[in-house]
Scaffold this motif. Structure first.
Motif, PDB file in Angstrom:
ATOM      1  N   LEU A 217      -1.571 -12.972  -2.786  1.00  0.00           N
ATOM      2  CA  LEU A 217      -2.254 -11.114  -3.591  1.00  0.00           C
ATOM      3  C   LEU A 217      -0.946 -10.085  -3.410  1.00  0.00           C
ATOM      4  O   LEU A 217      -0.517  -9.131  -4.066  1.00  0.00           O
ATOM      5  N   ASP A 218      -0.624  -9.861  -2.216  1.00  0.00           N
ATOM      6  CA  ASP A 218       0.804  -9.107  -1.299  1.00  0.00           C
ATOM      7  C   ASP A 218       1.472  -8.579  -2.216  1.00  0.00           C
ATOM      8  O   ASP A 218       2.350  -7.770  -2.713  1.00  0.00           O
ATOM      9  N   HIS A 223       4.364  -5.082  -4.424  1.00  0.00           N
ATOM     10  CA  HIS A 223       4.611  -5.225  -5.121  1.00  0.00           C
ATOM     11  C   HIS A 223       5.864  -3.474  -4.893  1.00  0.00           C
ATOM     12  O   HIS A 223       4.868  -2.313  -5.278  1.00  0.00           O
ATOM     13  N   ARG A 224       6.488  -3.133  -5.122  1.00  0.00           N
ATOM     14  CA  ARG A 224       7.911  -1.894  -5.403  1.00  0.00           C
ATOM     15  C   ARG A 224       7.426  -1.566  -6.468  1.00  0.00           C
ATOM     16  O   ARG A 224       6.956  -0.203  -6.570  1.00  0.00           O
ATOM     17  N   ILE A 225       7.439  -1.881  -7.600  1.00  0.00           N
ATOM     18  CA  ILE A 225       6.934  -1.377  -8.864  1.00  0.00           C
ATOM     19  C   ILE A 225       5.592  -1.633  -9.007  1.00  0.00           C
ATOM     20  O   ILE A 225       4.520  -0.616  -8.631  1.00  0.00           O
ATOM     21  N   TRP A 226       5.367  -2.951  -9.419  1.00  0.00           N
ATOM     22  CA  TRP A 226       3.904  -3.447 -10.395  1.00  0.00           C
ATOM     23  C   TRP A 226       3.129  -2.550  -9.117  1.00  0.00           C
ATOM     24  O   TRP A 226       1.522  -2.433  -9.350  1.00  0.00           O
ATOM     25  N   GLY A 227       2.178  -2.681  -7.579  1.00  0.00           N
ATOM     26  CA  GLY A 227       1.999  -1.926  -6.645  1.00  0.00           C
ATOM     27  C   GLY A 227       1.479  -0.890  -7.144  1.00  0.00           C
ATOM     28  O   GLY A 227       0.032  -0.439  -7.124  1.00  0.00           O
ATOM     29  N   GLY A 228       2.655   0.140  -7.319  1.00  0.00           N
ATOM     30  CA  GLY A 228       2.481   1.664  -7.950  1.00  0.00           C
ATOM     31  C   GLY A 228       0.835   1.335  -9.050  1.00  0.00           C
ATOM     32  O   GLY A 228       0.638   2.026  -8.972  1.00  0.00           O
ATOM     33  N   ILE A 229       1.675   0.847 -10.289  1.00  0.00           N
ATOM     34  CA  ILE A 229       0.825   0.618 -11.149  1.00  0.00           C
ATOM     35  C   ILE A 229      -0.433   0.148 -10.742  1.00  0.00           C
ATOM     36  O   ILE A 229      -1.284   0.256 -11.850  1.00  0.00           O
ATOM     37  N   ILE A 230      -0.435  -1.112 -10.645  1.00  0.00           N
ATOM     38  CA  ILE A 230      -1.839  -1.149 -10.116  1.00  0.00           C
ATOM     39  C   ILE A 230      -2.245  -0.417  -9.777  1.00  0.00           C
ATOM     40  O   ILE A 230      -3.380  -0.715 -10.140  1.00  0.00           O
ATOM     41  N   PHE A 231      -2.104   0.311  -8.382  1.00  0.00           N
ATOM     42  CA  PHE A 231      -2.749   0.809  -7.972  1.00  0.00           C
ATOM     43  C   PHE A 231      -3.718   2.261  -8.401  1.00  0.00           C
ATOM     44  O   PHE A 231      -4.278   2.491  -8.674  1.00  0.00           O
ATOM     45  N   VAL A 232      -3.078   2.425  -9.926  1.00  0.00           N
ATOM     46  CA  VAL A 232      -3.181   3.854 -10.495  1.00  0.00           C
ATOM     47  C   VAL A 232      -4.362   3.278 -11.435  1.00  0.00           C
ATOM     48  O   VAL A 232      -5.308   4.100 -11.991  1.00  0.00           O
ATOM     49  N   GLY A 233      -3.889   1.262 -11.821  1.00  0.00           N
ATOM     50  CA  GLY A 233      -4.635   1.127 -12.995  1.00  0.00           C
ATOM     51  C   GLY A 233      -6.137   0.801 -12.294  1.00  0.00           C
ATOM     52  O   GLY A 233      -7.759   1.207 -13.128  1.00  0.00           O
ATOM     53  N   ILE A 234      -6.110   0.857 -10.433  1.00  0.00           N
ATOM     54  CA  ILE A 234      -7.272   0.173 -10.294  1.00  0.00           C
ATOM     55  C   ILE A 234      -8.256   1.848 -10.216  1.00  0.00           C
ATOM     56  O   ILE A 234      -9.694   1.415 -10.367  1.00  0.00           O
ATOM     57  N   MET A 235      -7.512   3.068  -9.610  1.00  0.00           N
ATOM     58  CA  MET A 235      -8.535   4.041  -9.760  1.00  0.00           C
ATOM     59  C   MET A 235      -8.676   5.327 -10.547  1.00  0.00           C
ATOM     60  O   MET A 235     -10.020   5.177 -11.027  1.00  0.00           O
ATOM     61  N   ALA A 236      -8.454   4.993 -11.833  1.00  0.00           N
ATOM     62  CA  ALA A 236      -8.598   5.015 -13.406  1.00  0.00           C
ATOM     63  C   ALA A 236      -9.874   3.892 -14.404  1.00  0.00           C
ATOM     64  O   ALA A 236     -10.571   5.243 -14.693  1.00  0.00           O
ATOM     65  N   ALA A 312      -6.651  -0.214   2.298  1.00  0.00           N
ATOM     66  CA  ALA A 312      -5.402  -0.487   3.588  1.00  0.00           C
ATOM     67  C   ALA A 312      -4.205  -1.079   2.624  1.00  0.00           C
ATOM     68  O   ALA A 312      -3.432  -0.073   2.431  1.00  0.00           O
ATOM     69  N   ARG A 313      -4.320  -1.432   1.728  1.00  0.00           N
ATOM     70  CA  ARG A 313      -2.817  -0.762   0.884  1.00  0.00           C
ATOM     71  C   ARG A 313      -2.217  -0.882   0.022  1.00  0.00           C
ATOM     72  O   ARG A 313      -1.821  -0.073   0.029  1.00  0.00           O
ATOM     73  N   ALA A 314      -4.200   0.677  -0.180  1.00  0.00           N
ATOM     74  CA  ALA A 314      -3.242   1.129  -0.879  1.00  0.00           C
ATOM     75  C   ALA A 314      -3.151   2.154  -0.034  1.00  0.00           C
ATOM     76  O   ALA A 314      -2.236   3.351  -0.369  1.00  0.00           O
ATOM     77  N   ALA A 315      -2.956   2.439   1.061  1.00  0.00           N
ATOM     78  CA  ALA A 315      -3.249   3.557   2.236  1.00  0.00           C
ATOM     79  C   ALA A 315      -1.784   3.353   2.102  1.00  0.00           C
ATOM     80  O   ALA A 315      -0.374   4.068   2.227  1.00  0.00           O
ATOM     81  N   SER A 316      -0.938   1.583   2.716  1.00  0.00           N
ATOM     82  CA  SER A 316       0.651   1.804   2.168  1.00  0.00           C
ATOM     83  C   SER A 316       1.321   1.586   0.706  1.00  0.00           C
ATOM     84  O   SER A 316       2.566   2.606   1.502  1.00  0.00           O
ATOM     85  N   ILE A 317       0.609   2.125   0.004  1.00  0.00           N
ATOM     86  CA  ILE A 317       1.554   2.124  -0.871  1.00  0.00           C
ATOM     87  C   ILE A 317       1.609   3.526  -1.480  1.00  0.00           C
ATOM     88  O   ILE A 317       2.507   3.669  -2.079  1.00  0.00           O
ATOM     89  N   ILE A 318       0.095   4.130  -0.951  1.00  0.00           N
ATOM     90  CA  ILE A 318       0.610   5.263  -1.184  1.00  0.00           C
ATOM     91  C   ILE A 318       1.788   6.393   0.300  1.00  0.00           C
ATOM     92  O   ILE A 318       1.614   7.783  -0.140  1.00  0.00           O
ATOM     93  N   ASP A 319       1.885   5.534   0.896  1.00  0.00           N
ATOM     94  CA  ASP A 319       2.574   6.018   2.048  1.00  0.00           C
ATOM     95  C   ASP A 319       3.922   7.188   1.511  1.00  0.00           C
ATOM     96  O   ASP A 319       4.168   8.184   2.069  1.00  0.00           O
ATOM     97  N   ARG A 320       4.829   6.549   1.012  1.00  0.00           N
ATOM     98  CA  ARG A 320       6.065   6.396   0.240  1.00  0.00           C
ATOM     99  C   ARG A 320       5.917   8.411   0.138  1.00  0.00           C
ATOM    100  O   ARG A 320       6.671   9.031   0.376  1.00  0.00           O
ATOM    101  N   PRO A 321       5.360   7.801  -0.751  1.00  0.00           N
ATOM    102  CA  PRO A 321       4.533   9.560  -1.662  1.00  0.00           C
ATOM    103  C   PRO A 321       4.554  10.995  -1.096  1.00  0.00           C
ATOM    104  O   PRO A 321       4.496  11.801  -0.746  1.00  0.00           O
ATOM    105  N   LEU A 322       3.732  10.097   0.311  1.00  0.00           N
ATOM    106  CA  LEU A 322       3.245  11.215   1.006  1.00  0.00           C
ATOM    107  C   LEU A 322       4.022  11.761   2.049  1.00  0.00           C
ATOM    108  O   LEU A 322       3.885  12.849   2.471  1.00  0.00           O
TER     109      LEU A 322
END
Length: 626
Positions: A217-218, A223-236, A312-322
């Protein structure tokens, strides 16, 4: 006794099982910023006192929550050192979690090891050899499951037996381990973990690990690209579901309060007391509580993210932009908590070890759209989207929530360039295995958080309803025409003082008084409009429908509609940015340690919200949008 363990080990869930308490457990470091305490439940043979400490990886603190855990272990104020330490160890991550056990052993604490997640091992046809592990550690080892409650009786029996033994000598404060020693211990623990892990199936070869579902699942979610897209989709999805999933329940609540308000007024149509109770108190409560289903769905979405291990995964995904704005992944959890309430979000920021990142996080938390803003958003979006499918205002609501994170990020980036801090910055977070949320636990947490929301919103709404009803009813309370009564009221006289400030926003004294009332609690804005427009449920329309109809019929002094597309958008922007919660200001003062920064937040965010709202209203009108 003290309950200690690494973050995500199931420690707080175990504490709740043993004490029948309701401390919150979430999948990120520092879930328990302060410590909780309770007594061993009577069914487990209490009354031994148990303290649930913050999650910690070692006895050598690197963050505030780890320091709190160490303080409780060695010298809890007024109590002294822990007489017994129950160490919670995730049996699926045995070697890493035994690292803390080794340090506690060296410090001469009396220990009981509770192996959690045993149900996950059983599904994989594996188990831990408790006897062999106990012999190596020199302390009792008991397998338990916080999710199912299995093993709790055995653990309680073991705890009571340990307390019957003589009190050991006081623990010692061990020196910090060198890197070499830490590596040696981890290597030894890795060998130990393999030796005590046995298979329940003859066909299972432990040397060849099965495909790891978490790793699979990780591969997608991180994923470098899909991870961010999935994150935005889940939050939306979470924020948009607030509208389409809550509609049936909202209609039921709205109908119930409308009927009750109409029934009370009809008992004595000419009585001031009936008018106060029906059109004041009940209508005000109904106008806000109709949005409780939406608040509950918001809490459920966040709870599911926590319990599944995705947070925790969401935190690691958003770490770089933060990191580009002076923050890191640890800031994400307090910021996400700010969508529920800014007060616990600010307390959660204590887990951020870097002074700069903690300061910046505290500064922008009030910009996150908390649940108190939700009733206002829902009302204003319902005005804009007449008879539209629920997914349309739902998407706009998701956009508003994500926009608040963007605005907070821009403010943080600006402040980060203006204010200089010294000190190291790092982001380290253990990713727990994905877990199937226990619906009983999820629903219990949602019920608890929603009840707290209602209790928090209830008192200010009740007080405001009485005060504002009086201001809008007197002195000309005998007038037969409600409009005449309102125009001559004390509320109208006060509102006209601030009317010049409201005109650039497209408002008048009515929206002005409602905005001022929102400083007691943001939800009160809706209640204020209900009283200002003299809305009460009757046989023809509910409270919410009646309020929306009055808003559409309202006219300003120039005869044009008071509420238009541009003025509604201006109000949405103002509420998204402004700081109106006085309780948040008080907590900010405690967390910052002074009044200087909270006052700056209060003034700056309200001025910024007002300025951007005026720019939006005037800009839209310049382009022909009414």
């Amino acid at each position: 006794m003290a309950l200690v363990g690494c973050p995500n080990s199931g420690k707080t869930t175990l504490f709740n099982r043993l004490t029948l308490s309701q401390c919150q457990a979430v999948n990120y470091p520092g879930a328990t910023v302060d410590y909780c305490h309770g007594s061993l439940a009577a069914k487990f043979g209490g009354p031994l006192e148990m303290v649930d400490t913050p999650g910690t990886y070692s006895l050598f603190p690197k963050s505030p929550e780890e320091q709190v855990a160490k303080n409780v272990l060695y010298d809890r104020p007024g109590v002294g050192p822990a007489q017994l330490v129950v160490v919670v160890v995730d049996s699926t991550q045995l070697s890493r979690h035994l690292f803390l056990v080794e340090q506690l052993r060296e410090a001469s604490f009396r220990l009981v090891v509770a192996l959690t997640m045993s149900d996950i091992l059983q599904k994989n046809e594996e188990q831990i050899d408790e006897r062999r592990l106990s012999e190596h550690l020199g302390c009792p080892v008991v397998s338990v499951s916080g999710a199912t409650g299995e093993g709790m009786e055995d653990l309680a029996d073991c705890i009571r037996k340990e307390f019957e033994k003589p009190i050991p000598s006081s623990p010692v404060d061990i020196p910090n381990w060198t890197v070499t020693k830490a590596e040696e211990v981890l290597q030894r623990l890795g060998i130990l973990a393999q030796s005590v892990r046995v298979s329940n199936s003859e066909n299972l070869d432990l040397s060849k690990s099965k495909k790891d579902t978490t790793a699979w699942l990780d591969g997608f979610l991180l994923h470098r690209i899909w991870g961010g897209i999935i994150f935005v989709g889940i939050m939306a999805l979470i924020f948009s579901s607030i509208f389409w999933a809550a509609t049936p329940l909202m209609e039921w609540v709205d109908t119930g309060f409308s009927w009750l308000a109409d029934w009370v007024v009809s008992r004595s149509p000419d009585s001031l007391w009936a008018d106060l109770l029906g059109n004041g108190v009940i209508a005000s409560f109904g106008a806000v509580l109709v949005f409780v289903p939406q608040v509950a769905i918001l809490f459920m979405g966040i709870t599911l993210l926590e319990d599944s291990g995705y947070l925790a995964r969401a935190a690691s995904i958003i770490d770089r932009p933060l990191s580009q704005i002076g923050l890191n992944g640890r800031s994400f959890v307090p910021l996400l908590s700010g969508y529920a309430c800014a007060i616990p979000a600010m307390l959660a920021a204590r887990t951020i070890s870097s002074r700069k990142e903690r300061w910046l996080t505290l500064f922008i938390i009030p910009l996150m759209s908390c649940s108190a803003r939700l009733p206002v958003y829902a009302l204003l979006l319902a005005f804009l989207f007449v008879d539209a499918p629920a997914w349309q205002p739902g998407l706009i609501l998701a956009f508003i929530y994500l926009s608040s994170l963007v605005v907070g990020s821009l403010v943080a980036a600006l402040v980060n360039r203006m204010v200089k801090f010294e000190g190291p910055s790092f982001f380290l977070m253990e990713l727990p295995k994905y877990r199937k949320p226990q619906w009983s636990t999820v629903l219990k947490n949602v019920q608890l958080k929603t009840t707290l929301y209602v209790k928090k919103a209830g008192p200010p709404i009740f007080i405001f309803a009485i005060v504002f009803w009086a201001l809008s009813t007197f002195p000309n309370f005998k007038a037969e025409d409600p409009n005449v009564q309102l125009k001559d009221s004390y509320a109208a006289q006060m509102g006209r003082v601030i009317e010049p400030v409201m005109e650039p926003l497209g408002g008048d004294w009515r929206t002005g008084t409602a905005l001022i009332s929102a400083f007691t609690a943001r939800e009160v804005f809706v209640s204020a409009l209900v009283i200002v427009f003299n809305v009460s449920g009757d046989s023809d329309e509910s409270i919410q429908t009646g309020l929306l109809n009055r808003m559409r019929e309202a006219r300003g002094r120039d005869g044009y509609p008071l509420f238009t597309t541009s003025s509604i958008i201006g109000l949405l922007i103002f509420f998204m940015i402004s700081l109106q919660c006085i309780a948040t200001v008080g907590v900010a003062r405690r967390e910052f340690g002074n009044w200087h920064m909270p006052v700056i937040q209060l003034v700056a965010f309200n001025l910024l919200g007002y300025a951007l709202a005026v720019l939006a209203v005037q800009g839209l009108r310049a382009f022909g949008v009414a």
